[in-house]
Design a protein around this motif. Structure first.
Motif: not given
Ligand code: NAD
Length: 334
Positions: A151-159, A237-246
């Motif tokens: 499994f891999f989870q990637g979170l990428s985003g900022f506002r 996302s362009y509308n959720i903050d603090h998304l920078d995690r693998f």
């Protein structure tokens, strides 16, 4: 030898690259391309690039006659990468092109073909591919320390701020959050799992249709399936903050990067320990390594060539298709 680089598009990211290049051992700025004469003068003086190596978008094809430039680093808005890469290749220069390499698969293939025809190399500005903590995880995975990857989870985003910027303009950006920031999870899923995905499903949500117009995605969730049975679940996302995690899970252990893609120190841990590789400016490392790739033919641990860039473009195209149709998309990357 030293890689002599002409920077094209003197905006925010080019400033960061230029500053980081001041610490490079094997790469230096020897050319500048901009549509703003005042920037050419200011940057020219700051980085000691002589007047005859400063170009506009109209006349940069004559860079062909400049024997003091090996490569053009294209750092312009996404929609211009195709034209700028092809013109630089036709002028006989190697090309480093920023991500996303192209707006669609057709464009990306044309860029690869133009560089091949001109006998020049095409690299994509994937700075994470040289990041030491990231590479540490990949090494552990390859040694089997994480076991079978499941499994891999990637979170990428900022506002995102200013609604008038090119990133929110479909014509210049080619999309929204996915092509700009979600691409880190697309690309990261591939190098963290260590396989090429064979299918994708995706869902889009939009809460602000004024800021995020047609063709500019605000938030997309997507899932990738890999031949081994491993799956990835990602958020762009362009509308959720603090998304920078693998997060990567295997049947013998796990690895986590948080932050995973920011410019600052990349931090993380595995089931064994904290990751503690030394941190320098990522762009310094990237440009020194790209010098070795272009000048010495060095093979990077994670590829950074046009084919690598095109794979991500193919996946993003399939993600948009999956959002539009609600259907699972099969992928053929190999
Ligand atoms: P920016 O807006 O700060 O800079 C873009 C530059 O291109 C500006 O100087 C602008 O004047 C110039 N430009 C030339 N023609 C233009 C036109 N027709 N319309 C608008 N601008 C034009 O943007 P940026 O943040 O520097 O991003 C540039 C590229 O770099 C993008 O492709 C982006 O995805 C990429 N980027 C990569 C990273 C990374 O970490 N690898 C980080 C940021 C940006």
């Amino acid at each position: 030898p030293t890689l002599r680089v002409a920077l094209m598009g003197l905006g925010d990211y080019a400033s960061r690259v230029a500053e980081a290049m001041q610490s490079c051992k094997r790469a230096k700025i020897t050319g500048l391309i901009s549509g703003t004469p005042a920037k050419l003068q200011q940057w020219g003086e700051k980085y000691q690039v002589p007047e005859d190596s400063r170009y506009s978008y109209e006349n940069f094809d004559s860079i062909r006659d400049n024997s003091n430039i090996d490569v053009v680093y294209v750092i312009t808005p996404n929609a211009l990468h195709h034209e700028h890469t092809i013109r630089a290749a036709k002028a006989g220069k190697h090309v480093i092109c920023e991500k996303p390499m192209a707006l669609d698969v057709k464009e990306g293939q044309e860029m690869i073909d133009a560089c091949a025809q001109a006998g020049v190399k095409l690299l994509v500005g994937y700075r994470m591919h040289f990041e030491p903590n990231t590479l540490e995880i990949i090494q552990m995975r390859d040694k089997g320390e994480l076991g079978k990857i499941t499994f891999f989870q990637g979170l990428s985003g900022f506002r995102i701020g200013d609604p008038s910027q090119w990133r929110l303009n479909k014509a210049l950006a080619g999309g929204g959050s996915l092509v700009d920031i979600g691409i880190y999870s697309v690309n990261g899923a591939r190098y963290m799992v260590g396989e090429e995905p064979i299918w994708v499903t995706a869902q889009e949500t939009k809460t602000d249709t004024i800021k995020f117009k047609d063709g500019v995605d605000e938030t997309i969730q997507f899932q990738l399936g890999f031949p081994s049975g491993a799956v990835a679940s990602c958020l762009s996302s362009y509308n959720i903050d603090h998304l920078d995690r693998f997060f990567l899970s295997g049947d013998k252990g796990f690895a986590e990067l948080h932050p995973a893609n920011g410019y600052g120190p990349i931090k993380g841990r595995t089931h064994k320990n904290e990751l503690r590789m030394p941190h320098g400016a990522q762009q310094t490392l990237q440009m020194d390594e790209m010098a070795a790739i272009i000048l010495d033919g060095k093979q990077p641990i994670i590829p950074v060539d046009g084919i690598e860039g095109l794979k991500d473009v193919k996946i993003m195209e399939a993600i948009y298709q999956a959002c539009a149709t609600g259907q699972k998309q099969e992928l053929k990357l190999l």
